[in-house]
Write a protein that holds these residues in place. Structure first.
Motif, PDB file in Angstrom:
ATOM      1  N   GLU A 220      -1.182  -2.753  -4.812  1.00  0.00           N
ATOM      2  CA  GLU A 220      -0.819  -3.452  -5.799  1.00  0.00           C
ATOM      3  C   GLU A 220      -0.340  -4.362  -4.899  1.00  0.00           C
ATOM      4  OE1 GLU A 220       2.220  -0.168  -7.062  1.00  0.00           O
ATOM      5  OE2 GLU A 220       0.921  -0.333  -8.458  1.00  0.00           O
TER       6      GLU A 220
ATOM      7  N   ASN B 250      -7.575   7.134  -0.348  1.00  0.00           N
ATOM      8  CA  ASN B 250      -7.453   7.355  -1.612  1.00  0.00           C
ATOM      9  C   ASN B 250      -5.474   6.536  -1.723  1.00  0.00           C
ATOM     10  OD1 ASN B 250      -8.090   9.074  -3.639  1.00  0.00           O
ATOM     11  ND2 ASN B 250      -7.391  11.034  -1.835  1.00  0.00           N
ATOM     12  N   GLU B 251      -4.839   5.319  -0.586  1.00  0.00           N
ATOM     13  CA  GLU B 251      -4.298   4.315  -0.520  1.00  0.00           C
ATOM     14  C   GLU B 251      -4.022   3.429  -1.984  1.00  0.00           C
ATOM     15  OE1 GLU B 251      -1.705   1.519   2.274  1.00  0.00           O
ATOM     16  OE2 GLU B 251      -3.544   2.382   2.527  1.00  0.00           O
ATOM     17  N   ARG B 252      -2.639   3.733  -2.647  1.00  0.00           N
ATOM     18  CA  ARG B 252      -2.477   3.129  -3.894  1.00  0.00           C
ATOM     19  C   ARG B 252      -2.289   1.508  -3.316  1.00  0.00           C
ATOM     20  NH1 ARG B 252      -4.394   2.780  -8.780  1.00  0.00           N
ATOM     21  NH2 ARG B 252      -2.924   1.518 -10.752  1.00  0.00           N
TER      22      ARG B 252
ATOM     23  N   PRO C  64      -0.712   8.201   0.034  1.00  0.00           N
ATOM     24  CA  PRO C  64      -1.054   9.562  -0.455  1.00  0.00           C
ATOM     25  C   PRO C  64       0.652  10.051   0.416  1.00  0.00           C
ATOM     26  CG  PRO C  64      -3.507   9.827  -0.129  1.00  0.00           C
ATOM     27  CD  PRO C  64      -2.356   8.342   0.456  1.00  0.00           C
TER      28      PRO C  64
ATOM     29  N   THR D 274     -10.642   2.899  -7.781  1.00  0.00           N
ATOM     30  CA  THR D 274     -10.415   3.067  -8.855  1.00  0.00           C
ATOM     31  C   THR D 274      -9.278   1.961  -9.376  1.00  0.00           C
ATOM     32  OG1 THR D 274     -10.087   5.283  -9.350  1.00  0.00           O
ATOM     33  CG2 THR D 274      -9.007   4.164 -10.756  1.00  0.00           C
TER      34      THR D 274
ATOM     35  N   ALA E 159      -7.791   1.481  -5.987  1.00  0.00           N
ATOM     36  CA  ALA E 159      -7.667   2.847  -5.156  1.00  0.00           C
ATOM     37  C   ALA E 159      -8.826   2.986  -4.432  1.00  0.00           C
ATOM     38  CB  ALA E 159      -6.745   3.745  -5.258  1.00  0.00           C
TER      39      ALA E 159
ATOM     40  N   SER F 251      -4.229  -3.687  -9.356  1.00  0.00           N
ATOM     41  CA  SER F 251      -3.679  -2.252  -8.649  1.00  0.00           C
ATOM     42  C   SER F 251      -5.270  -1.778  -8.499  1.00  0.00           C
ATOM     43  CB  SER F 251      -3.289  -1.118  -9.124  1.00  0.00           C
ATOM     44  OG  SER F 251      -3.029  -1.392 -10.388  1.00  0.00           O
TER      45      SER F 251
ATOM     46  N   ASP G  91     -11.305   5.695  -3.675  1.00  0.00           N
ATOM     47  CA  ASP G  91     -10.949   6.839  -3.600  1.00  0.00           C
ATOM     48  C   ASP G  91     -11.664   8.238  -2.937  1.00  0.00           C
ATOM     49  OD1 ASP G  91      -9.781   6.546  -6.257  1.00  0.00           O
ATOM     50  OD2 ASP G  91     -11.382   6.323  -6.946  1.00  0.00           O
TER      51      ASP G  91
ATOM     52  N   GLY H  73       0.750  -1.143  -0.036  1.00  0.00           N
ATOM     53  CA  GLY H  73      -0.135   0.335  -0.364  1.00  0.00           C
ATOM     54  C   GLY H  73       1.078   1.601  -0.374  1.00  0.00           C
ATOM     55  N   THR H  74       0.615   2.466  -0.480  1.00  0.00           N
ATOM     56  CA  THR H  74       1.326   3.702  -0.889  1.00  0.00           C
ATOM     57  C   THR H  74       0.324   4.872  -0.411  1.00  0.00           C
ATOM     58  OG1 THR H  74       2.674   2.325  -2.130  1.00  0.00           O
ATOM     59  CG2 THR H  74       2.755   4.760  -1.701  1.00  0.00           C
TER      60      THR H  74
ATOM     61  N   GLY I 133      -7.664  -0.379 -11.555  1.00  0.00           N
ATOM     62  CA  GLY I 133      -6.650  -0.257 -12.258  1.00  0.00           C
ATOM     63  C   GLY I 133      -6.475  -2.129 -12.845  1.00  0.00           C
TER      64      GLY I 133
END
Length: 164
Positions: free
Chosen positions: A62, A58-60, A42, A106, A88, A86, A90, A39-40, A108
């Motif tokens: 993957e 909003n954490e990405r 913001p 979102t 997120a 992936s 929102d 997790g990434t 991916g």
């Protein structure tokens, strides 16, 4: 012993009254993690996700080729993120008193399962942005495949519910 001057005491009191930085908003937790999921959040460094970690707005998220992750939101909605995928989240708003919830996410690349809690039972409650368009879900469970595997076109399947 060091003595503080009255001016130093006033300066420290003034600093204590400054607003603290806003904490990142948690939108859910990891309910299952298999192998590697990262997790990434913001403006933060990537972190390896483990069972019970908070997922931040909003954490990405993957996963690698062996990764699998399930995110559980407080209203009962869940996202399963498959290998090489992936996602997120929102936005997520939940009003337990009214029994309503809204989520926007979102998706991916990759494969996903969405199981709606209160979000999919609220009008316009579940909106998923995908590589091929925006999907609204009403009262249901959906599988999404945007993996790009040879011979497998992107597709969305409703497993249960009213509409997707």
């Amino acid at each position: 012993m060091t003595r503080l001057t009255p001016l130093a005491v006033l300066a420290m009191a003034g600093l204590a009254m400054l607003p603290a930085p806003a904490a990142a908003q948690s939108v859910g937790i990891t309910a299952a993690v298999n192998q590697t999921a990262v997790g990434t959040p913001p403006a933060a460094k990537p972190r390896t996700l483990v069972l019970g970690d908070k997922v931040i707005h909003n954490e990405r998220i993957e996963t690698n080729g062996k990764g699998l992750l399930q995110i559980l939101l407080v209203d009962g909605t869940s996202f399963t993120v498959g290998p090489n995928s992936s996602l997120a989240i929102d936005s997520f708003v939940y009003d337990p008193a009214a029994g309503t919830a809204k989520v926007a996410a979102t998706l991916g690349k990759g494969v996903f399962r969405f199981i709606g809690g209160k979000t999919s039972k609220s009008p316009d409650g579940a909106i998923l942005n995908t590589p091929v368009g925006t999907v609204g879900i009403r009262g249901g469970i959906g599988d999404f495949d945007f993996s790009g595997q040879p011979g497998i076109p992107f597709h969305i399947d409703m497993l249960f519910g009213d509409s997707i």
